[in-house]
Design a protein around this motif. Structure first.
Motif, PDB file in Angstrom:
ATOM      1  N   SER A   1       5.781   2.940   7.491  1.00 49.75           N
ATOM      2  CA  SER A   1       6.306   2.332   6.267  1.00 49.75           C
ATOM      3  C   SER A   1       7.250   3.307   5.571  1.00 49.75           C
ATOM      4  O   SER A   1       7.219   4.515   5.806  1.00 49.75           O
TER       5      SER A   1
ATOM      6  N   ASN B   1       8.131   6.565  -0.416  1.00 50.18           N
ATOM      7  CA  ASN B   1       8.491   6.183  -1.771  1.00 50.18           C
ATOM      8  C   ASN B   1       7.811   7.121  -2.750  1.00 50.18           C
ATOM      9  O   ASN B   1       6.589   7.130  -2.851  1.00 50.18           O
TER      10      ASN B   1
ATOM     11  N   GLN C   1       1.859  -6.559  -3.842  1.00 54.44           N
ATOM     12  CA  GLN C   1       2.627  -5.969  -4.935  1.00 54.44           C
ATOM     13  C   GLN C   1       1.946  -6.200  -6.277  1.00 54.44           C
ATOM     14  O   GLN C   1       1.991  -5.352  -7.164  1.00 54.44           O
TER      15      GLN C   1
ATOM     16  N   ARG D   1       0.335  -2.681  -5.321  1.00 54.87           N
ATOM     17  CA  ARG D   1       1.622  -1.988  -5.298  1.00 54.87           C
ATOM     18  C   ARG D   1       1.710  -1.126  -4.043  1.00 54.87           C
ATOM     19  O   ARG D   1       1.623  -1.624  -2.944  1.00 54.87           O
ATOM     20  N   ASN D   2       1.852   0.194  -4.189  1.00 58.66           N
ATOM     21  CA  ASN D   2       2.038   1.080  -3.035  1.00 58.66           C
ATOM     22  C   ASN D   2       0.809   1.924  -2.722  1.00 58.66           C
ATOM     23  O   ASN D   2       0.924   3.015  -2.182  1.00 58.66           O
TER      24      ASN D   2
ATOM     25  N   TRP E   1       0.047   0.415   5.278  1.00 56.78           N
ATOM     26  CA  TRP E   1       0.821  -0.733   5.763  1.00 56.78           C
ATOM     27  C   TRP E   1      -0.050  -1.750   6.489  1.00 56.78           C
ATOM     28  O   TRP E   1       0.052  -2.954   6.242  1.00 56.78           O
TER      29      TRP E   1
ATOM     30  N   VAL F   1       4.580   6.266  -4.230  1.00 54.46           N
ATOM     31  CA  VAL F   1       3.562   6.927  -3.427  1.00 54.46           C
ATOM     32  C   VAL F   1       3.607   8.407  -3.759  1.00 54.46           C
ATOM     33  O   VAL F   1       4.675   9.002  -3.804  1.00 54.46           O
TER      34      VAL F   1
END
Length: 207
Positions: free
Chosen positions: A76, A79, A147, A151-152, A156, A194
């Motif tokens: 993934s 971030n 989301q 969220r993060n 994955w 992240v």
């Protein structure tokens, strides 16, 4: 009825209503993105759509020109708030999710839905295992179950199973709950980035 027809009707109506407001965002944000490094305003990312069709997903560009591609160990995209690839305006539009607003154009085109699984990169299809390809049974979403509620913060593969849960329970009421939960998490700016830098890895596939 909702899944096959009304969901698409609602997507179109809401996208058309939101379009004039998005033009205001474009007029304000667009020049700032351009003048920070004289680069393109938009980032057009190839993504997996319904039934595996590849489409261009539109975003405001948040990274510097020719930024390298960082990935997490699971494949993934990396971030992080202190990501050195982000421009100054890029950090802001990521935090506020304004970078995702050009996807209104994808809604109108029929590439995406307001609510649905977030689309994967085309090459990720080769990594699907077991029932994971079920993720592409529906149009991908601008936002979705992951989301809204995670969220993060989840890997994955776990996100894919959450997407399949969404597909199995897809309803008007679930979409409404996801929509308002997304609005809440965006306003609170929860779990946007992240924080585990150790998960990133490089490759040449683009963000």
């Amino acid at each position: 009825m909702y899944k096959k027809l009304l969901k698409r009707v609602f997507d179109l109506i809401l996208a058309i209503i939101a379009l004039p407001f998005w033009f205001i965002i474009l007029v304000i944000i667009g020049p700032i993105i351009y003048f920070q490094d004289k680069g393109t305003i938009f980032y057009n990312a190839p993504r997996l759509g319904k039934n595996g069709e590849i489409f261009k997903m539109y975003k405001f560009r948040s990274m510097k020109l020719n930024a390298p591609d960082f990935r997490n160990e699971d494949g993934s995209t990396f971030n992080s708030e202190d990501d050195p690839r982000l421009t100054n305006i890029g950090k802001f539009i990521r935090k506020t999710s304004l970078d995702e607003t050009p996807q209104l154009l994808n809604l109108i085109k029929g590439d995406m839905s307001i609510i649905g699984p977030r689309p994967d990169l085309p090459e990720h299809r080769e990594l699907y295992e077991g029932n994971e390809e079920r993720k592409i049974e529906v149009r991908p979403g601008v936002t979705g179950y992951n989301q809204a509620y995670f969220r993060n913060t989840v890997p994955w593969k776990e996100r894919i199973q959450n997407d399949i849960y969404y597909i199995d329970h897809l309803s008007w009421w679930l979409d409404i709950r996801i929509f308002f939960k997304t609005a809440e998490s965006v306003l609170k700016r929860e779990d946007v980035f992240v924080t585990d830098k150790d998960n990133k890895s490089n490759n040449n596939t683009g963000l």
